[in-house]
Design a protein around this motif. Structure first.
Motif, PDB file in Angstrom:
ATOM      1  N   GLU A 123      -2.214 -17.882 -19.519  1.00 54.63           N
ATOM      2  CA  GLU A 123      -3.615 -18.083 -19.894  1.00 54.63           C
ATOM      3  C   GLU A 123      -3.850 -17.688 -21.349  1.00 54.63           C
ATOM      4  O   GLU A 123      -4.520 -18.409 -22.091  1.00 54.63           O
ATOM      5  CB  GLU A 123      -4.532 -17.255 -18.982  1.00 54.63           C
ATOM      6  CG  GLU A 123      -4.612 -17.752 -17.569  1.00 54.63           C
ATOM      7  CD  GLU A 123      -5.433 -19.010 -17.443  1.00 54.63           C
ATOM      8  OE1 GLU A 123      -6.613 -18.996 -17.831  1.00 54.63           O
ATOM      9  OE2 GLU A 123      -4.879 -20.012 -16.960  1.00 54.63           O
ATOM     10  N   ALA A 124      -3.293 -16.555 -21.748  1.00 56.15           N
ATOM     11  CA  ALA A 124      -3.485 -16.073 -23.124  1.00 56.15           C
ATOM     12  C   ALA A 124      -2.823 -17.002 -24.129  1.00 56.15           C
ATOM     13  O   ALA A 124      -3.425 -17.354 -25.156  1.00 56.15           O
ATOM     14  CB  ALA A 124      -2.926 -14.653 -23.260  1.00 56.15           C
ATOM     15  N   VAL A 125      -1.599 -17.412 -23.855  1.00 54.48           N
ATOM     16  CA  VAL A 125      -0.888 -18.304 -24.782  1.00 54.48           C
ATOM     17  C   VAL A 125      -1.593 -19.656 -24.852  1.00 54.48           C
ATOM     18  O   VAL A 125      -1.757 -20.228 -25.937  1.00 54.48           O
ATOM     19  CB  VAL A 125       0.595 -18.459 -24.378  1.00 54.48           C
ATOM     20  CG1 VAL A 125       1.269 -19.554 -25.171  1.00 54.48           C
ATOM     21  CG2 VAL A 125       1.332 -17.129 -24.557  1.00 54.48           C
ATOM     22  N   VAL A 173      -2.990 -21.159 -28.311  1.00 51.47           N
ATOM     23  CA  VAL A 173      -2.463 -22.417 -28.839  1.00 51.47           C
ATOM     24  C   VAL A 173      -3.586 -23.432 -29.011  1.00 51.47           C
ATOM     25  O   VAL A 173      -3.655 -24.125 -30.036  1.00 51.47           O
ATOM     26  CB  VAL A 173      -1.333 -22.961 -27.932  1.00 51.47           C
ATOM     27  CG1 VAL A 173      -0.972 -24.399 -28.280  1.00 51.47           C
ATOM     28  CG2 VAL A 173      -0.099 -22.054 -28.031  1.00 51.47           C
ATOM     29  N   ALA A 174      -4.493 -23.527 -28.043  1.00 50.58           N
ATOM     30  CA  ALA A 174      -5.611 -24.475 -28.157  1.00 50.58           C
ATOM     31  C   ALA A 174      -6.467 -24.151 -29.375  1.00 50.58           C
ATOM     32  O   ALA A 174      -6.841 -25.044 -30.138  1.00 50.58           O
ATOM     33  CB  ALA A 174      -6.450 -24.446 -26.882  1.00 50.58           C
ATOM     34  N   ARG A 175      -6.767 -22.855 -29.572  1.00 45.93           N
ATOM     35  CA  ARG A 175      -7.596 -22.447 -30.709  1.00 45.93           C
ATOM     36  C   ARG A 175      -6.899 -22.725 -32.040  1.00 45.93           C
ATOM     37  O   ARG A 175      -7.489 -23.280 -32.965  1.00 45.93           O
ATOM     38  CB  ARG A 175      -7.934 -20.962 -30.597  1.00 45.93           C
ATOM     39  CG  ARG A 175      -8.901 -20.481 -31.663  1.00 45.93           C
ATOM     40  CD  ARG A 175      -9.157 -18.983 -31.599  1.00 45.93           C
ATOM     41  NE  ARG A 175      -7.966 -18.258 -32.020  1.00 45.93           N
ATOM     42  CZ  ARG A 175      -7.341 -17.335 -31.291  1.00 45.93           C
ATOM     43  NH1 ARG A 175      -7.776 -17.014 -30.096  1.00 45.93           N
ATOM     44  NH2 ARG A 175      -6.274 -16.720 -31.757  1.00 45.93           N
ATOM     45  N   GLU A 176      -5.635 -22.379 -32.140  1.00 42.97           N
ATOM     46  CA  GLU A 176      -4.901 -22.581 -33.385  1.00 42.97           C
ATOM     47  C   GLU A 176      -4.713 -24.065 -33.687  1.00 42.97           C
ATOM     48  O   GLU A 176      -4.817 -24.484 -34.840  1.00 42.97           O
ATOM     49  CB  GLU A 176      -3.553 -21.862 -33.329  1.00 42.97           C
ATOM     50  CG  GLU A 176      -3.669 -20.347 -33.300  1.00 42.97           C
ATOM     51  CD  GLU A 176      -4.343 -19.776 -34.537  1.00 42.97           C
ATOM     52  OE1 GLU A 176      -3.926 -20.117 -35.657  1.00 42.97           O
ATOM     53  OE2 GLU A 176      -5.292 -18.989 -34.371  1.00 42.97           O
ATOM     54  N   LEU A 177      -4.439 -24.869 -32.660  1.00 39.96           N
ATOM     55  CA  LEU A 177      -4.304 -26.308 -32.885  1.00 39.96           C
ATOM     56  C   LEU A 177      -5.616 -26.919 -33.369  1.00 39.96           C
ATOM     57  O   LEU A 177      -5.615 -27.797 -34.232  1.00 39.96           O
ATOM     58  CB  LEU A 177      -3.830 -27.022 -31.615  1.00 39.96           C
ATOM     59  CG  LEU A 177      -2.339 -27.017 -31.360  1.00 39.96           C
ATOM     60  CD1 LEU A 177      -2.027 -27.661 -30.009  1.00 39.96           C
ATOM     61  CD2 LEU A 177      -1.562 -27.716 -32.465  1.00 39.96           C
TER      62      LEU A 177
END
Length: 85
Positions: free
Chosen positions: A35-37, A41-45
């Motif tokens: 969940e954390a990863v 990843v969604a936020r950084e992308l």
């Protein structure tokens, strides 16, 4: 969706916190880590895609001057202040 295994190194402190969170939420460490990863990843992308879109806008000439942007913001702020009692 099929899953795969990935090994990561974390500090002892982070592992302890993850263990505590897993116990308190009755979730597995693996579930919480995924969940954390996934959120990270969604936020950084989204950030990377936004930057790339901005760079493409610059290449295509879709820009406004700093002064024009500030003027538009000032107009928005003035309108909002007039509408607030």
């Amino acid at each position: 969706m099929p899953s795969t295994t990935m090994t990561i190194r974390v500090s002892a402190d982070l592992k302890e916190k993850l263990d505590r969170l897993a116990a308190e939420t009755r979730r597995s460490r693996s579930f919480l880590a995924e969940e954390a990863v996934s959120a990270y990843v969604a936020r950084e992308l989204a950030i990377v895609e936004g930057v790339n879109q901005g760079l493409e806008d610059v290449r295509q000439g879709r820009t406004v001057s700093h002064e024009e942007a500030l003027s538009e913001l000032a107009s928005i702020i003035d309108a909002a202040e007039r509408d607030c009692p």
